[in-house]
Design a protein around this motif. Sequence first.
Motif, PDB file in Angstrom:
ATOM      1  N   ASP A 190       0.822  -1.206   0.000  1.00 11.46           N
ATOM      2  CA  ASP A 190       0.000   0.000   0.000  1.00 11.46           C
ATOM      3  C   ASP A 190       0.861   1.263   0.000  1.00 11.46           C
ATOM      4  N   VAL A 191       1.935   1.251   0.782  1.00 11.56           N
ATOM      5  CA  VAL A 191       2.834   2.406   0.823  1.00 11.56           C
ATOM      6  C   VAL A 191       3.482   2.618  -0.539  1.00 11.56           C
ATOM      7  N   ARG A 192       3.930   1.536  -1.169  1.00 14.53           N
ATOM      8  CA  ARG A 192       4.564   1.646  -2.483  1.00 14.53           C
ATOM      9  C   ARG A 192       3.581   2.172  -3.524  1.00 14.53           C
ATOM     10  N   GLN A 193       2.326   1.700  -3.485  1.00 13.87           N
ATOM     11  CA  GLN A 193       1.324   2.189  -4.425  1.00 13.87           C
ATOM     12  C   GLN A 193       1.058   3.671  -4.224  1.00 13.87           C
ATOM     13  N   TYR A 194       0.984   4.108  -2.970  1.00 12.49           N
ATOM     14  CA  TYR A 194       0.753   5.519  -2.685  1.00 12.49           C
ATOM     15  C   TYR A 194       1.913   6.364  -3.193  1.00 12.49           C
ATOM     16  N   GLU A 195       3.153   5.911  -2.959  1.00 13.20           N
ATOM     17  CA  GLU A 195       4.318   6.663  -3.429  1.00 13.20           C
ATOM     18  C   GLU A 195       4.357   6.736  -4.953  1.00 13.20           C
ATOM     19  N   ASP A 196       4.032   5.640  -5.615  1.00 17.93           N
ATOM     20  CA  ASP A 196       4.000   5.650  -7.084  1.00 17.93           C
ATOM     21  C   ASP A 196       2.925   6.604  -7.614  1.00 17.93           C
ATOM     22  N   HIS A 197       1.760   6.569  -6.994  1.00 11.06           N
ATOM     23  CA  HIS A 197       0.678   7.462  -7.410  1.00 11.06           C
ATOM     24  C   HIS A 197       1.080   8.919  -7.193  1.00 11.06           C
ATOM     25  N   TYR A 198       1.667   9.233  -6.053  1.00 12.10           N
ATOM     26  CA  TYR A 198       2.092  10.601  -5.766  1.00 12.10           C
ATOM     27  C   TYR A 198       3.161  11.056  -6.759  1.00 12.10           C
ATOM     28  N   ARG A 199       4.100  10.169  -7.086  1.00  8.14           N
ATOM     29  CA  ARG A 199       5.160  10.517  -8.037  1.00  8.14           C
ATOM     30  C   ARG A 199       4.575  10.773  -9.427  1.00  8.14           C
ATOM     31  N   ARG A 200       3.627   9.943  -9.863  1.00  8.14           N
ATOM     32  CA  ARG A 200       3.000  10.149 -11.174  1.00  8.14           C
ATOM     33  C   ARG A 200       2.226  11.456 -11.220  1.00  8.14           C
ATOM     34  N   GLU A 201       1.474  11.764 -10.155  1.00  6.53           N
ATOM     35  CA  GLU A 201       0.696  13.004 -10.125  1.00  6.53           C
ATOM     36  C   GLU A 201       1.609  14.219 -10.140  1.00  6.53           C
ATOM     37  N   SER A 202       2.677  14.196  -9.365  1.00  4.42           N
ATOM     38  CA  SER A 202       3.564  15.359  -9.338  1.00  4.42           C
ATOM     39  C   SER A 202       4.299  15.498 -10.667  1.00  4.42           C
ATOM     40  N   GLN A 203       4.653  14.389 -11.303  1.00  2.76           N
ATOM     41  CA  GLN A 203       5.326  14.454 -12.597  1.00  2.76           C
ATOM     42  C   GLN A 203       4.389  15.005 -13.672  1.00  2.76           C
ATOM     43  N   SER A 204       3.112  14.610 -13.619  1.00  5.14           N
ATOM     44  CA  SER A 204       2.170  15.111 -14.628  1.00  5.14           C
ATOM     45  C   SER A 204       1.929  16.606 -14.435  1.00  5.14           C
ATOM     46  N   ARG A 205       1.930  17.085 -13.200  1.00  9.15           N
ATOM     47  CA  ARG A 205       1.774  18.522 -12.960  1.00  9.15           C
ATOM     48  C   ARG A 205       2.970  19.287 -13.499  1.00  9.15           C
ATOM     49  N   ILE A 206       4.168  18.753 -13.295  1.00  2.54           N
ATOM     50  CA  ILE A 206       5.369  19.411 -13.808  1.00  2.54           C
ATOM     51  C   ILE A 206       5.325  19.446 -15.328  1.00  2.54           C
ATOM     52  N   ASP A 207       4.909  18.346 -15.948  1.00  5.60           N
ATOM     53  CA  ASP A 207       4.801  18.318 -17.413  1.00  5.60           C
ATOM     54  C   ASP A 207       3.770  19.331 -17.914  1.00  5.60           C
ATOM     55  N   ASP A 208       2.640  19.452 -17.231  1.00  4.10           N
ATOM     56  CA  ASP A 208       1.615  20.418 -17.632  1.00  4.10           C
ATOM     57  C   ASP A 208       2.139  21.847 -17.521  1.00  4.10           C
ATOM     58  N   ILE A 209       2.840  22.125 -16.438  1.00  4.05           N
ATOM     59  CA  ILE A 209       3.378  23.469 -16.251  1.00  4.05           C
ATOM     60  C   ILE A 209       4.393  23.784 -17.348  1.00  4.05           C
TER      61      ILE A 209
END
Length: 78
Positions: free
Chosen positions: A54-73
């Motif tokens: 569960d911790v690994r899934q949460y970290e992966d999800h957080y990393r993907r979301e932050s990366q997509s925000r950086i790409d959008d910016i």
Amino acid sequence: MKKSTKWVLWILGLMLAVIFINFYMNQFSFAYALITVLLLVFTGWGFIVKLKNDVRQYEDHYRRESQSRIDDIEKYTR
């Protein structure tokens, strides 16, 4: 095979042998107590593995979301 895996398999095999010997010697309460200990160990092990997953899934999800925000910016500021 890892050294720790060998130790776990040896302990598991020894506990199963002791359980069968206790059933053979008609010491049922001790055998059932050992079975209970094995069930508690496996339950705890499963809980720890699920928690790590569960911790690994949460970290992966957080990393993907932050990366997509950086790409959008970057896409809109160029």
